[in-house]
Design an enzyme around this catalytic site. Structure first.
Site, PDB file in Angstrom:
ATOM      1  N   GLY A 369      44.632  15.170  39.732  1.00  0.00           N
ATOM      2  CA  GLY A 369      44.654  16.083  38.800  1.00  0.00           C
ATOM      3  C   GLY A 369      43.307  16.544  38.309  1.00  0.00           C
ATOM      4  O   GLY A 369      42.349  15.515  38.076  1.00  0.00           O
ATOM      5  N   PRO A 370      42.729  17.670  37.690  1.00  0.00           N
ATOM      6  CA  PRO A 370      41.465  17.928  37.209  1.00  0.00           C
ATOM      7  C   PRO A 370      41.215  16.892  35.814  1.00  0.00           C
ATOM      8  O   PRO A 370      42.299  16.392  35.359  1.00  0.00           O
ATOM      9  CB  PRO A 370      41.705  19.208  36.661  1.00  0.00           C
ATOM     10  CG  PRO A 370      42.727  19.891  37.262  1.00  0.00           C
ATOM     11  CD  PRO A 370      43.714  18.826  37.760  1.00  0.00           C
ATOM     12  N   SER A 371      40.162  16.777  35.484  1.00  0.00           N
ATOM     13  CA  SER A 371      39.840  16.014  34.160  1.00  0.00           C
ATOM     14  C   SER A 371      40.295  16.678  33.094  1.00  0.00           C
ATOM     15  O   SER A 371      40.470  17.762  32.851  1.00  0.00           O
ATOM     16  CB  SER A 371      38.187  15.868  33.972  1.00  0.00           C
ATOM     17  OG  SER A 371      37.916  15.284  32.733  1.00  0.00           O
ATOM     18  N   GLY A 372      41.143  15.724  32.247  1.00  0.00           N
ATOM     19  CA  GLY A 372      41.740  16.282  30.996  1.00  0.00           C
ATOM     20  C   GLY A 372      43.252  16.757  31.194  1.00  0.00           C
ATOM     21  O   GLY A 372      43.881  17.129  30.349  1.00  0.00           O
ATOM     22  N   GLY A 374      45.805  14.921  31.866  1.00  0.00           N
ATOM     23  CA  GLY A 374      46.622  14.132  31.316  1.00  0.00           C
ATOM     24  C   GLY A 374      47.083  12.666  31.877  1.00  0.00           C
ATOM     25  O   GLY A 374      48.207  12.154  31.594  1.00  0.00           O
ATOM     26  N   LYS A 375      46.216  12.345  33.013  1.00  0.00           N
ATOM     27  CA  LYS A 375      46.329  11.529  33.802  1.00  0.00           C
ATOM     28  C   LYS A 375      46.381  10.116  33.071  1.00  0.00           C
ATOM     29  O   LYS A 375      47.496   9.029  33.095  1.00  0.00           O
ATOM     30  CB  LYS A 375      45.660  11.287  34.935  1.00  0.00           C
ATOM     31  CG  LYS A 375      45.595  12.493  35.879  1.00  0.00           C
ATOM     32  CD  LYS A 375      44.348  12.321  36.820  1.00  0.00           C
ATOM     33  CE  LYS A 375      42.904  12.265  36.618  1.00  0.00           C
ATOM     34  NZ  LYS A 375      42.505  13.607  35.928  1.00  0.00           N
ATOM     35  N   GLU A 499      41.227   4.463  39.487  1.00  0.00           N
ATOM     36  CA  GLU A 499      40.389   3.949  40.552  1.00  0.00           C
ATOM     37  C   GLU A 499      38.828   4.722  40.184  1.00  0.00           C
ATOM     38  O   GLU A 499      38.899   5.498  39.609  1.00  0.00           O
ATOM     39  CB  GLU A 499      40.777   4.805  41.803  1.00  0.00           C
ATOM     40  CG  GLU A 499      40.479   4.030  43.334  1.00  0.00           C
ATOM     41  CD  GLU A 499      41.075   4.838  44.371  1.00  0.00           C
ATOM     42  OE1 GLU A 499      41.564   4.117  45.168  1.00  0.00           O
ATOM     43  OE2 GLU A 499      41.260   6.075  44.312  1.00  0.00           O
TER      44      GLU A 499
HETATM   45  N1  LIG Z   1      43.079   9.477  21.832  1.00  0.00           N
HETATM   46  C1  LIG Z   1      43.068  10.487  21.710  1.00  0.00           C
HETATM   47  N2  LIG Z   1      43.248  11.359  20.589  1.00  0.00           N
HETATM   48  C2  LIG Z   1      43.203  12.759  20.912  1.00  0.00           C
HETATM   49  N3  LIG Z   1      43.198  13.379  22.205  1.00  0.00           N
HETATM   50  C3  LIG Z   1      43.157  12.642  23.201  1.00  0.00           C
HETATM   51  C4  LIG Z   1      43.076  11.298  23.491  1.00  0.00           C
HETATM   52  N4  LIG Z   1      42.869  10.853  24.477  1.00  0.00           N
HETATM   53  C5  LIG Z   1      42.988  11.852  25.093  1.00  0.00           C
HETATM   54  N5  LIG Z   1      43.077  13.162  24.666  1.00  0.00           N
HETATM   55  C6  LIG Z   1      43.169  14.417  25.070  1.00  0.00           C
HETATM   56  O1  LIG Z   1      44.191  14.383  25.936  1.00  0.00           O
HETATM   57  C7  LIG Z   1      44.098  15.479  26.846  1.00  0.00           C
HETATM   58  C8  LIG Z   1      44.343  14.321  28.176  1.00  0.00           C
HETATM   59  O2  LIG Z   1      43.399  13.441  28.237  1.00  0.00           O
HETATM   60  P1  LIG Z   1      43.557  12.217  29.428  1.00  0.00           P
HETATM   61  O3  LIG Z   1      42.486  11.243  29.125  1.00  0.00           O
HETATM   62  O4  LIG Z   1      44.929  11.874  29.535  1.00  0.00           O
HETATM   63  O5  LIG Z   1      43.001  12.903  30.748  1.00  0.00           O
HETATM   64  P2  LIG Z   1      42.730  12.603  32.030  1.00  0.00           P
HETATM   65  O6  LIG Z   1      43.426  13.488  33.297  1.00  0.00           O
HETATM   66  O7  LIG Z   1      43.005  10.923  32.373  1.00  0.00           O
HETATM   67  O8  LIG Z   1      41.102  12.807  32.331  1.00  0.00           O
HETATM   68  P3  LIG Z   1      39.920  12.200  32.966  1.00  0.00           P
HETATM   69  O9  LIG Z   1      40.379  12.416  34.494  1.00  0.00           O
HETATM   70  O10 LIG Z   1      38.715  12.893  32.854  1.00  0.00           O
HETATM   71  O11 LIG Z   1      40.012  10.751  32.684  1.00  0.00           O
HETATM   72  C9  LIG Z   1      42.606  15.681  26.965  1.00  0.00           C
HETATM   73  O12 LIG Z   1      42.374  17.138  26.609  1.00  0.00           O
HETATM   74  C10 LIG Z   1      41.891  14.674  25.911  1.00  0.00           C
HETATM   75  O13 LIG Z   1      41.032  15.245  25.249  1.00  0.00           O
END
Ligand SMILES: Nc1ncnc2c1ncn2[C@@H]1O[C@H](COP(=O)(O)OP(=O)(O)OP(=O)(O)O)[C@@H](O)[C@H]1O
Length: 577
Positions: A369-372, A374-375, A499
């Protein structure tokens, strides 16, 4: 939050703080008894001086009494100091170890809003200041006893002269209160500036790579000067207040005593109501008043100053730790993990919305899924760093909340993308957190399976080579392979893999992939996937978009029907080819 605590002056929580924590009271009480003995002796000495002045200087009882009491006072003072310093050190040790244990057990969300530099300051500086408040009680005891004793003796010597000193009492009380208030506010200001300075420096020194690569040394130098200067200004402000306001006001008490004793005392002697020897002894007692008042004043200032520190420490010690003990043990056969209608928000906005899916045991599930989208948050919930806002995660039929947290986390291995290591040797990092003896053969095997053995062999010191702070002496790919070896030793049933993106070069990625493949054998794996090989080889792919499940399936079907997935794969192929 820090400011809220630092601006409140609360006595009850402050007193309760000492009752709740393990204080070596026996040492403090013995030192208080020594102080009482010492002050009693000090109160006796002016009377002996008067006797000597009245011609009893050659009486053995008087001379030896004077010498003996002076020596005894010195010995008792030394004893008292040793006792309370020992008490302070023991109490400080207790506080520091309690704070550290508590911090290790704090839930992950706590570290979202507390800065590491602030927490370090709680364990180092605050935990050092607070015990001193109990040794300062010596000054209060000595001060009160000296003050009351002197006044009683002075009253016995000359009632009229003593009565003239009464107006000084309310003035003295006012001075103590006034200076205490100032000190509390200024102490808080200096402490905040100090924390800002140390926090700034710790963060910048830990980000030197970023600063240098952006050529921002000059900018940071300037910002650093500002924080140092702000601290300096706060200290200067405190010094000015002390020199120009606090000390002159306190000095008025001294001047008033001098004037009263000598001007009015001379009249009493002239009128024959007082002997010169009495006046001198009276003056000696009057002179004891001021140090007693100052001792009280300083003790009050100090205690006001540390109230904020005690409140901050108390807040940590009293906040809720992670709940570890639950009835259900994890010694149950492997099961599927089910997400049922999971929603979650770190703050207000939902990051995950109504997720429902199953992670089948023994299979590989890829999350894309795209960055951000929720993965990583899904991983955070699986590791139970946070609780879902809505919905339930189950292990088979059991809610994971009911399983002993330690056992649950031991069953899960996590290999993050940017695997940070801890300073120490390669061997220590590979064996990190295993909690049992690990043989040399096991370490070697894990390094080989993680595809890390070849580069370790080349290092001077091999398994004993130091990795540097957060593993800074190793490359990203090497760090990740050490993390893989570490997880192989941990031998978890479930694997969470983040990964590496194609930021690793092709060779490094290939080496990491080989290690990951060995690690995944026979384990239920959930992988945040970037590598096409991993995606193609996985048993199911979950497509996330804006915190919701957009599709679940295998590559061929998803590529045909799911636009987000197709876009992701095309981009991945283009960027990493
Ligand atoms: N500790 C935190 N406190 C507040 N918001 C958070 C926190 N961690 C992540 N977020 C927010 O939650 C959302 C999802 O973040 P997450 O890290 O799960 O995405 P991701 O899909 O893993 O992104 P990426 O591929 O860039 O690592 C994002 O909008 C992020 O800004």
């Amino acid at each position: 939050m820090e400011n809220r605590i630092a601006t409140k002056q609360r006595w009850m929580p402050f007193i309760k703080f000492f009752l709740k924590n393990k204080v070596p009271w026996h040492l403090y009480i013995l030192s208080y008894l020594c102080t009482i003995a010492m002050t009693s002796i000090n109160l006796k000495l002016p009377l002996l001086t008067r006797d000597m002045m009245q011609g009893k200087i050659f009486e053995p009882g008087v001379v030896w009494g004077f010498v003996g009491l002076t020596v005894a006072a010195s010995i008792i003072r030394a004893l008292s100091t040793t006792l309370f310093e020992f008490g302070d050190s023991k109490f400080e040790l207790n506080l520091k170890t309690n704070l550290w244990s508590k911090l290790m057990r704090m839930p992950m969300k706590y570290f979202n809003y507390e800065k590491p530099s602030g927490l370090v300051s709680r364990v180092t500086s605050d935990a050092q200041k607070v015990p001193n408040a109990l040794s300062v009680v010596n000054s209060i005891i000595g001060g009160v006893q000296g003050l009351v004793g002197s006044i009683i003796i002075m009253y016995g010597m000359s009632r009229s002269l003593s009565m003239l000193m009464i107006p000084l009492i309310p003035w003295t009380m006012f001075v103590i209160w006034f200076i205490g208030r100032f000190e509390f506010k200024i102490g808080g200001l200096v402490q905040n500036k100090f924390s800002a300075m140390t926090g700034f420096m710790a963060e910048r020194l830990g980000s030197m790579r970023l600063i240098k690569s952006f050529g921002a040394e000059g900018k940071e130098q300037k910002s650093g000067y500002e924080t140092v200067e702000n601290f300096f200004k706060a200290e200067l402000y405190r010094a000015k207040i002390f020199s120009f306001i606090q000390q002159p006001i306190a000095k008025t008490i001294d001047i008033a005593i001098l004037l009263l004793v000598f001007v009015l005392g001379a009249q009493e002697v002239g009128a024959g109501r007082l002997e010169v020897a009495d006046l001198i002894a009276f003056y000696m007692y009057a002179e004891m008043l001021l140090p007693s008042i100052f001792a009280l004043l300083q003790a009050y200032q100090y205690i006001k100053g540390v109230q904020g520190s005690a409140a901050k420490i108390g807040e940590i010690l009293e906040s809720d730790s992670e709940v570890f003990k639950r009835e259900k043990s994890f010694s149950i056969p492997d099961s599927d993990i089910n997400f049922k209608n999971i929603s979650f928000a770190y703050t207000e906005k939902n990051v995950l919305n109504d997720l429902t899916f199953t992670i089948p045991k023994g299979k590989v599930t890829a999350i894309v899924g795209p960055s951000g989208s929720g993965k990583t948050t899904i991983f955070n919930l699986l590791e139970r760093f946070y609780k879902p806002g809505n919905g339930i995660i189950t292990f088979g039929d059991i809610p994971i909340e009911d399983i002993h947290l330690d056992e649950w986390r031991k069953a899960i291995g996590y290999v993050p993308q940017n695997s940070p290591l801890l300073s120490g040797t390669i061997r220590e990092n590979i064996c990190y957190g295993v909690g049992r003896e690990v043989s040399e053969a096991e370490i070697m095997r894990a390094a080989k399976l993680a595809n890390a053995y070849d580069f370790i062999r080349e290092l001077p010191g091999k398994f004993d080579a130091e990795v540097g702070e957060v593993g800074g002496k190793l490359s990203g790919g090497e760090r990740q392979r050490i993390a893989i070896a570490r997880t192989i030793i941990k031998d978890p049933d479930y694997l969470l893999l983040d990964e590496a993106t194609c930021s690793l070069d092709a060779r490094a990625e290939q080496e990491v992939q080989k290690g990951l493949k060995n690690l995944m054998k026979g384990r239920t794996t959930i992988v945040i996937a970037h590598n096409m090989r991993t995606i193609l080889d996985s048993d199911q792919i979950i497509v996330l978009s804006d915190g919701a499940v957009n599709g679940i399936g295998k590559h061929e079907e998803l590529y045909k029907i799911n636009a987000i997935y197709r876009q992701f794969v095309d981009l991945q192929l283009k960027e990493c080819s």
